[in-house]
Design an enzyme around this catalytic site. Structure first.
Site, short mmCIF file in Angstrom:
data_model
loop_
_atom_site.label_atom_id
_atom_site.label_comp_id
_atom_site.label_asym_id
_atom_site.label_seq_id
_atom_site.Cartn_x
_atom_site.Cartn_y
_atom_site.Cartn_z
N ASN A 19 -55.61 -18.70 43.77
CA ASN A 19 -56.82 -18.38 44.55
C ASN A 19 -58.00 -18.41 43.59
O ASN A 19 -58.13 -17.52 42.75
CB ASN A 19 -56.63 -17.00 45.19
CG ASN A 19 -57.91 -16.50 45.86
OD1 ASN A 19 -58.84 -17.27 46.07
ND2 ASN A 19 -57.93 -15.22 46.20
N HIS A 73 -57.65 -11.32 52.65
CA HIS A 73 -57.62 -11.03 51.22
C HIS A 73 -58.34 -9.70 50.94
O HIS A 73 -59.32 -9.37 51.61
CB HIS A 73 -58.26 -12.17 50.41
CG HIS A 73 -58.08 -11.98 48.94
ND1 HIS A 73 -58.93 -11.21 48.19
CD2 HIS A 73 -57.11 -12.41 48.10
CE1 HIS A 73 -58.49 -11.18 46.94
NE2 HIS A 73 -57.39 -11.90 46.86
N LYS A 122 -61.06 -17.96 44.25
CA LYS A 122 -62.16 -17.06 44.65
C LYS A 122 -63.49 -17.82 44.50
O LYS A 122 -63.53 -19.03 44.76
CB LYS A 122 -62.12 -15.77 43.83
CG LYS A 122 -60.72 -15.16 43.83
CD LYS A 122 -60.65 -13.78 43.27
CE LYS A 122 -59.19 -13.30 43.34
NZ LYS A 122 -59.05 -11.90 42.94
N GLU A 142 -50.63 -7.73 47.62
CA GLU A 142 -51.52 -7.63 46.47
C GLU A 142 -52.10 -6.22 46.40
O GLU A 142 -53.08 -5.91 47.11
CB GLU A 142 -52.67 -8.64 46.59
CG GLU A 142 -52.23 -10.09 46.67
CD GLU A 142 -53.37 -11.03 46.30
OE1 GLU A 142 -53.25 -11.68 45.25
OE2 GLU A 142 -54.36 -11.10 47.03
N GLU A 195 -60.49 -8.79 48.88
CA GLU A 195 -61.95 -8.83 48.73
C GLU A 195 -62.65 -9.01 50.08
O GLU A 195 -63.76 -8.51 50.28
CB GLU A 195 -62.34 -9.93 47.74
CG GLU A 195 -61.99 -9.51 46.31
CD GLU A 195 -61.29 -10.55 45.48
OE1 GLU A 195 -61.49 -11.76 45.73
OE2 GLU A 195 -60.52 -10.17 44.57
N GLY A 200 -57.34 -8.32 39.37
CA GLY A 200 -58.41 -8.53 38.39
C GLY A 200 -58.53 -7.41 37.36
O GLY A 200 -59.52 -7.33 36.65
N SER A 235 -52.98 -9.61 38.92
CA SER A 235 -52.84 -9.77 37.46
C SER A 235 -51.56 -10.50 37.06
O SER A 235 -50.90 -10.13 36.08
CB SER A 235 -52.95 -8.41 36.76
OG SER A 235 -54.24 -7.86 36.97
P1 13P Z 1 -55.92 -11.73 39.72
O1 13P Z 1 -54.69 -12.58 39.46
O2 13P Z 1 -57.14 -12.21 39.03
O3 13P Z 1 -55.62 -10.27 39.51
O4 13P Z 1 -56.24 -11.87 41.31
C1 13P Z 1 -55.25 -11.68 42.22
C2 13P Z 1 -55.72 -12.13 43.57
O5 13P Z 1 -56.53 -11.48 44.19
C3 13P Z 1 -55.21 -13.40 44.10
O6 13P Z 1 -55.54 -13.55 45.45
#
Ligand code: 13P
Length: 258
Positions: free
Chosen positions: A13, A99, A15, A171, A101, A177, A217
């Protein structure tokens, strides 16, 4: 990884990262490395504005290309939104829904999720439905309740015959992150709970077709251990999917480092 009927699924992803040139470079590199990609499914979830170019470069490879969000109507007065049919038109064959976010930064409510998942399926887009608890929810022992509420809303309009096209990504918000990965025990317990919920909701045979990914992560050095956890069928990778040097070792989690 427990059930060989569910092909391992490694998804990146992006983002709101990369630019057009770096996106295309990354697709070329990964495409070159994948070959026929027969024993695992690999996909990138790409900013909508780059989808047409990225999917053109990915063509002829098994690489899946998806959008990061959709709106559930086909058209209308929804300024700034993207319809499922628009994602299809620019070459996407899949989409992320719910997601973390989207839920936490943009305040998407649970009651949109069922309609979003349904709209994706009806438009031939393979959804990855994302769920996850916050740190407060985990500390307050509310993880199971929160995840079940999210699952119920996402599956509101799912039928048994949809299940082979559906993927869930667990997640934990506190692991996204942050560099803090959930422990393999935490992942194992949560995935087991999700699979049990699925069996009750759609029956065991259909539940066995739904892949459940872990995200938060994921890095080259933890991918193998996470993939070894029972009921983990794949990984949803954020930061480490932005460069071939970190994404390819995750795709090839079961091969010894060169
Ligand atoms: P990270 O791997 O940067 O922690 O992000 C995970 C994520 O939100 C994937 O959709």
């Amino acid at each position: 990884m427990t059930n060989r009927a569910r092909k391992p699924y490694i998804a990146g992803n992006w983002k709101m990262n990369l630019d057009r040139a770096r996106s295309l470079d990354l697709i070329k590199t990964v495409k070159g490395r994948l070959g026929d990609g027969g024993d695992r499914e690999v996909a990138f979830f790409v900013p909508a504005i780059y989808l047409a170019d990225v999917s053109a470069v990915a063509q002829g490879s098994p690489l899946g290309i998806g959008g990061q969000n959709l709106w559930f109507e086909a058209n209308g007065a929804f300024t700034g939104e993207v319809a499922p049919r628009m994602l299809r038109e620019v070459g996407a064959d899949r989409v992320l829904i719910g997601h973390s976010e989207r839920r936490h930064v943009f305040h998407e409510p649970d009651d949109w999720m069922g309609r979003k998942v349904r709209a994706a399926l009806d438009c031939d887009l393979l959804p990855i439905y994302c769920i996850g608890e916050t740190l407060d929810e985990r500390k307050g022992n509310r993880t199971e309740r929160v995840l079940k509420r999210q699952l119920e809303s996402g599956f509101e309009k799912v039928k048994v015959e949809d299940c082979h096209r559906l993927t869930i990504a667990y997640e934990p918000v506190w692991a996204i992150g942050t560099g803090e990965t959930a422990t393999t025990e935490q992942v194992g317990a949560t995935h087991k709970m999700i699979r049990k919920w699925l069996a009750v909701r759609v029956g065991e045979p259909a539940a066995n077709l739904v892949r459940v990914l872990y995200g938060g992560s994921v890095k080259p050095d933890n991918a193998k251990d996470l993939m070894a956890v029972e009921h983990v069928d794949g990984l949803l990778v954020g930061g480490a999917s932005l460069q071939a040097e970190t994404f390819l070792p995750i795709v090839e989690y079961d091969r010894a480092p060169a």
